[in-house]
Design a protein around this motif. Structure first.
Motif, short mmCIF file in Angstrom:
data_model
loop_
_atom_site.label_atom_id
_atom_site.label_comp_id
_atom_site.label_asym_id
_atom_site.label_seq_id
_atom_site.Cartn_x
_atom_site.Cartn_y
_atom_site.Cartn_z
N LYS A 268 0.85 -1.20 0.00
CA LYS A 268 0.00 0.00 0.00
C LYS A 268 0.88 1.24 0.00
O LYS A 268 2.04 1.21 0.44
CB LYS A 268 -0.96 -0.01 1.19
CG LYS A 268 -0.33 -0.16 2.55
CD LYS A 268 -1.41 -0.31 3.61
CE LYS A 268 -0.81 -0.49 4.99
NZ LYS A 268 -1.84 -0.70 6.03
N SER A 269 0.33 2.34 -0.49
CA SER A 269 1.15 3.52 -0.77
C SER A 269 1.48 4.37 0.45
O SER A 269 2.29 5.29 0.35
CB SER A 269 0.47 4.39 -1.83
OG SER A 269 -0.83 4.73 -1.42
N SER A 270 0.85 4.10 1.57
CA SER A 270 1.16 4.86 2.78
C SER A 270 1.37 3.90 3.95
O SER A 270 0.49 3.08 4.24
CB SER A 270 0.02 5.82 3.12
OG SER A 270 0.31 6.58 4.26
N PRO A 271 2.55 3.97 4.59
CA PRO A 271 3.71 4.83 4.32
C PRO A 271 4.36 4.52 2.98
O PRO A 271 4.04 3.50 2.38
CB PRO A 271 4.64 4.50 5.49
CG PRO A 271 4.28 3.13 5.90
CD PRO A 271 2.80 3.02 5.70
N PRO A 272 5.26 5.38 2.49
CA PRO A 272 5.86 5.19 1.17
C PRO A 272 6.42 3.79 0.96
O PRO A 272 7.04 3.22 1.86
CB PRO A 272 6.97 6.25 1.14
CG PRO A 272 6.50 7.30 2.08
CD PRO A 272 5.78 6.58 3.17
N GLU A 273 6.21 3.25 -0.25
CA GLU A 273 6.60 1.87 -0.54
C GLU A 273 8.10 1.63 -0.37
O GLU A 273 8.50 0.55 0.09
CB GLU A 273 6.21 1.49 -1.97
CG GLU A 273 4.74 1.61 -2.29
CD GLU A 273 4.38 2.95 -2.87
OE1 GLU A 273 3.26 3.08 -3.37
OE2 GLU A 273 5.22 3.88 -2.82
N ASN A 274 8.92 2.61 -0.73
CA ASN A 274 10.36 2.38 -0.64
C ASN A 274 10.82 2.21 0.82
O ASN A 274 11.66 1.38 1.12
CB ASN A 274 11.14 3.51 -1.32
CG ASN A 274 10.91 4.87 -0.69
OD1 ASN A 274 9.86 5.13 -0.11
ND2 ASN A 274 11.90 5.75 -0.81
N ARG A 275 10.20 2.99 1.72
CA ARG A 275 10.57 2.87 3.13
C ARG A 275 10.14 1.50 3.69
O ARG A 275 10.88 0.84 4.42
CB ARG A 275 9.92 3.99 3.94
CG ARG A 275 10.50 4.11 5.35
CD ARG A 275 9.59 4.86 6.31
NE ARG A 275 9.08 6.10 5.72
CZ ARG A 275 8.05 6.76 6.24
NH1 ARG A 275 7.43 6.30 7.32
NH2 ARG A 275 7.63 7.89 5.68
N VAL A 276 8.93 1.07 3.34
CA VAL A 276 8.42 -0.22 3.81
C VAL A 276 9.25 -1.36 3.22
O VAL A 276 9.58 -2.33 3.91
CB VAL A 276 6.94 -0.38 3.42
CG1 VAL A 276 6.43 -1.77 3.81
CG2 VAL A 276 6.09 0.69 4.09
N MET A 277 9.62 -1.22 1.94
CA MET A 277 10.37 -2.29 1.29
C MET A 277 11.76 -2.44 1.88
O MET A 277 12.28 -3.56 1.99
CB MET A 277 10.47 -2.01 -0.22
CG MET A 277 10.88 -3.22 -1.04
SD MET A 277 9.65 -4.54 -0.89
CE MET A 277 10.57 -5.90 -1.59
N LYS A 278 12.37 -1.35 2.27
CA LYS A 278 13.69 -1.43 2.90
C LYS A 278 13.61 -2.19 4.23
O LYS A 278 14.49 -3.00 4.55
CB LYS A 278 14.26 -0.03 3.11
CG LYS A 278 14.66 0.66 1.82
CD LYS A 278 15.09 2.10 2.06
CE LYS A 278 15.41 2.81 0.75
NZ LYS A 278 15.81 4.22 0.95
N ARG A 279 12.57 -1.92 4.98
CA ARG A 279 12.38 -2.63 6.24
C ARG A 279 12.13 -4.12 5.99
O ARG A 279 12.71 -4.97 6.68
CB ARG A 279 11.20 -2.01 7.00
CG ARG A 279 10.95 -2.65 8.37
CD ARG A 279 9.73 -2.01 9.03
NE ARG A 279 9.51 -2.55 10.36
CZ ARG A 279 8.45 -2.26 11.12
NH1 ARG A 279 7.53 -1.41 10.67
NH2 ARG A 279 8.32 -2.80 12.32
N ALA A 280 11.29 -4.40 5.00
CA ALA A 280 10.99 -5.80 4.67
C ALA A 280 12.24 -6.53 4.18
O ALA A 280 12.46 -7.70 4.52
CB ALA A 280 9.89 -5.86 3.62
N SER A 281 13.06 -5.84 3.38
CA SER A 281 14.29 -6.46 2.88
C SER A 281 15.23 -6.79 4.02
O SER A 281 15.86 -7.86 4.04
CB SER A 281 14.99 -5.52 1.89
OG SER A 281 14.21 -5.33 0.74
N LEU A 282 15.35 -5.87 4.99
CA LEU A 282 16.21 -6.12 6.14
C LEU A 282 15.75 -7.35 6.91
O LEU A 282 16.55 -8.24 7.22
CB LEU A 282 16.22 -4.89 7.06
CG LEU A 282 17.04 -5.02 8.35
CD1 LEU A 282 18.52 -5.26 8.03
CD2 LEU A 282 16.87 -3.78 9.23
N ILE A 283 14.45 -7.41 7.20
CA ILE A 283 13.92 -8.55 7.97
C ILE A 283 14.04 -9.84 7.16
O ILE A 283 14.48 -10.88 7.68
CB ILE A 283 12.45 -8.29 8.35
CG1 ILE A 283 12.37 -7.11 9.31
CG2 ILE A 283 11.81 -9.54 8.96
CD1 ILE A 283 10.96 -6.62 9.56
N GLY A 284 13.67 -9.78 5.89
CA GLY A 284 13.71 -10.98 5.05
C GLY A 284 15.11 -11.53 4.88
O GLY A 284 15.34 -12.74 5.02
#
Length: 481
Positions: A268-284
């Motif tokens: 979803k677009s809020s919060p910004p996708e790039n910020r969420v994806m960075k967090r997801a990449s770190l956890i993943g």
């Protein structure tokens, strides 16, 4: 900075265009996305953990207790770092408010233009073809392992139980020929869920068996800080080549850049996708790395310098034979599905290109409805049937010619790691951020890219050398040990 007209062109289909229903749509007119960092992390973990885990014990054995885990951590850091760069390129030209790109290749085209878009396509399709061949090899080895496991259980561990891979590659190819005729296979998402479950199942079984073997304390294996010993296990030349190949195997285990943009496109677009994806990449990637380090190091502790190339089919484990069988069946099921996942872009590219080039051809464009038991009504196209069947047969024949698990995984990892995981994310980030040439950040990003290129070339050479050595003693169409 985009002009007003450019901004308008980015958002032709705005939520306002849908009236009261606008709240159900995103800024690009598509149904509102609902993904979060939790779902994205889960997608990353299931995308990364796969058949690459099977070779990690062997890879650690080639490098030892120090270099092996260090290389694993290095690849995890590089993969995470470049994934954060790629996350900022999902929207262009602005990472928060720019136009969405739905696939990796779309991002490259939007950021770098036509020539590099073509190079990206070439790298992707080479990788996809290699993966389909590699998965054919891996699945057949697992099928053979089930039969050999039962043979060992019946006749004893000293029995050779020689069994050819080729009949099982033919069986695998026949299954794929049938599945390939399903025109909308990519829409059968439940199969991917089954495959993800299978992946976790066989990885966890391998990890559990390694822990049990180490905890049992009955096996005395040789391990060392530097891995396989020169003069005892290998020659000095073999040691070097094997280390290069092991690097390629680890690179293959971390290959997921191809699907990162598709995962980000679910957020979803809020919060910004790039910020969420960075967090997801770190956890993943942290979760995956922990799992990989456990599998690699415990596998090495269980087998020592004699660790097999595939720790579930190399028969360091014989009992319980039913659990070994179950793990290998899980591998085969996982690869049957993921083979289709990876081949769909190839099928789509050839078929769409053919339709564009020959729009009047009835063979290419005519669909015939056919009722199939269980599956119901299917649209059948003569060109699709012939082309897809031919592709499956060719990949199966190549797999029969080069049925070498570690060498092939290493080669695929080497060829795909630098361009898809490192080069394009770095180049796109430099372009999008309008980074000044020869600035400090520009220089060290370029150095990182060149170092990874050198590593990829070295590991590719090691894998090719391994293939060449295996071919010297390989006898096609005869049972192999």
């Amino acid at each position: 900075m985009a002009t007003a007209s450019e901004k308008n062109s980015m958002y032709i289909e705005t939520p306002e265009a849908f009236g009261d229903a606008g709240k159900n749509f995103d800024d690009d007119g598509r149904i509102k996305r609902s993904g979060t960092w939790i779902t994205a992390s889960a997608h990353i973990i299931t995308a990364v953990i796969g058949s690459g885990v099977l070779s990690l014990a062997w890879a650690i054995a080639q490098m030892g207790w120090i270099a092996g885990p260090a290389v694993l951590f290095a690849f995890s850091f590089i993969t995470y770092f470049t994934s954060t760069l790629l996350a900022d390129c999902y929207r262009t030209p602005d990472p928060v408010h720019g136009k969405r790109n739905y696939t990796y290749s779309h991002v490259v085209k939007a950021s770098l233009g036509g020539r590099k878009f073509q190079l990206c396509g070439l790298a992707q399709y080479i990788n996809l073809v290699g993966v389909t061949i590699g998965y054919t090899i891996t699945a057949s080895i697992s099928m053979v392992a089930v039969k050999r496991s039962n043979c060992f259980h019946k006749h004893g561990h000293e029995d050779k139980c020689y069994i050819s891979n080729n009949p099982f590659m033919i069986i695998f190819a026949c299954i794929q020929i049938v599945l390939s005729q399903i025109p909308n296979f990519h829409k059968l998402s439940w199969l991917s869920i089954v495959a993800a479950v299978m992946s976790f199942a066989y990885s966890s079984i391998g990890l559990g068996l390694s822990i049990a073997k180490v905890a049992g304390g009955s096996n005395h294996v040789r391990t060392s800080l530097t891995g396989v010993e020169v003069g005892v296990d290998v020659t000095a030349t073999e040691k070097v080549w094997r280390m290069f190949q092991a690097i390629g195997d680890i690179a293959f285990a971390y290959a997921f850049s191809n699907v990162l943009i598709e995962i980000q496109d679910t957020l979803k677009s809020s919060p910004p996708e790039n910020r969420v994806m960075k967090r997801a990449s770190l956890i993943g990637i942290l979760t995956t790395t922990l799992f990989y380090v456990l599998c690699g190091t415990l596998g090495y502790a269980a087998f020592g310098n004699d660790a097999p190339g595939n720790f579930l089919t190399g028969f360091g484990f014989y009992e319980p034979f039913w659990l070994i069988d179950f793990a290998n069946i899980c591998i085969a099921i996982h690869l049957i599905d993921f083979w289709q996942v990876f081949v769909q872009p190839i099928f789509g590219f050839v078929e769409n290109s053919s339709k564009s080039r020959w729009p009047e051809s009835k063979i290419i464009n005519t669909e015939h409805s056919l009722n199939v038991p269980v599956l119901g009504s299917l649209n059948v196209n003569l060109f699709r049937v012939v082309w897809r069947t031919t592709y499956v047969i060719i990949t199966a024949v190549v797999a029969m010619m080069f049925p070498f698990f570690n060498d092939f995984l290493g080669l695929i990892g080497s060829l795909s790691f630098w361009p898809l995981t490192v080069y394009f994310p770095i180049e796109m980030y430099i372009k999008q951020s309008k980074m000044e040439r020869f600035s400090f950040t520009w220089v060290w990003l370029k150095i990182l890219s060149w170092v990874c290129l050198i590593v990829s070339i070295i590991s590719a050479v090691g894998s090719i050398q391994g293939l060449a050595q295996d071919l010297k003693k390989y006898q096609p169409f005869k049972p192999q040990q």
